[in-house]
Design an enzyme around this catalytic site. Structure first.
Site, short mmCIF file in Angstrom:
data_model
loop_
_atom_site.label_atom_id
_atom_site.label_comp_id
_atom_site.label_asym_id
_atom_site.label_seq_id
_atom_site.Cartn_x
_atom_site.Cartn_y
_atom_site.Cartn_z
N HIS A 61 0.81 -1.21 0.00
CA HIS A 61 0.00 0.00 0.00
C HIS A 61 0.85 1.26 0.00
CE1 HIS A 61 -2.83 -2.75 2.48
NE2 HIS A 61 -3.12 -2.87 1.21
N TYR A 131 2.37 2.14 13.82
CA TYR A 131 3.18 2.98 12.96
C TYR A 131 2.68 4.41 12.95
CZ TYR A 131 -0.26 1.45 9.40
OH TYR A 131 -1.40 1.14 8.71
N ASP A 169 -6.89 -6.40 -1.47
CA ASP A 169 -5.47 -6.50 -1.85
C ASP A 169 -5.28 -7.44 -3.04
OD1 ASP A 169 -4.81 -4.69 0.08
OD2 ASP A 169 -3.76 -6.11 1.38
#
Length: 186
Positions: A61, A131, A169
């Site tokens: 991504h 993150y 995905d």
């Protein structure tokens, strides 16, 4: 210095100083001054956390300009193979990737600048990643590359019959067909 260069310009591994004693350990997962001393002057505006099971592959991504994101990735539970693919046109490492095992145990972090696609595979029974991002999520700016693109030839460390990938995905384009406007600045 807690930063290690990789073979891909701009992609850094951050290894924080971990202080251990009989009680356990302590470390600074992020310190703005430490990053600034390395010449990394960014303002993180969003923190994300994900939980996944063994065999899950998320990615690859990225977000396109003007909503591109620099990410600082770390694992707080379990272990993963974290992958960053250079998608900056004109880069000497365009189309190359780094795959590194990061875990709650080794405490390594990967600093992924804008112009890279990112993904990870879960090697442990479960894994939690946190993150930091220097840009806010913007759905209209989403981009991606199919995880099993033969041109990239990424070893995710998961047997094919154990891979778990989202339907979204699986619909991502190949590396050759992905759309992005990233340019290598040198």
């Amino acid at each position: 210095m807690p930063f290690k260069n990789t073979d891909i310009p701009g992609l850094l591994i951050f290894e924080p100083n971990v202080y251990r004693d009989e009680r356990g350990y302590f470390f600074e997962a992020y310190n703005e001054q430490v990053f600034r001393k390395q010449g990394l002057d960014m303002r993180f505006v969003q923190d994300n956390q994900s939980f996944s099971y063994y065999g899950v592959i998320r990615g690859l991504h990225y977000q396109m300009d003007p909503h591109a994101q620099t990410k600082l990735i770390r694992v707080v539970e379990g272990r993963v193979i974290d992958v960053a693919v250079d998608i900056r046109k004109g880069s000497p490492t365009f189309g190359k990737h780094l795959a590194i095992e990061i875990s709650a145990e080794n405490k390594l972090q990967l600093l992924i600048p804008r112009g890279f696609a990112h993904g990870f595979s879960v090697l442990s029974e479960t894994a939690q990643l946190q993150y930091k991002c220097d840009g806010l999520y913007n759905k209209e700016s989403e981009g991606g590359i199919r995880y099993d693109d033969p041109q990239l030839d990424i070893d995710w460390g998961i047997p094919a019959d154990k891979v778990i990938v989202s339907g979204k995905d699986l619909e991502l384009p190949s590396f050759a067909q992905c759309r992005n406007t990233f340019q290598y600045a040198g």
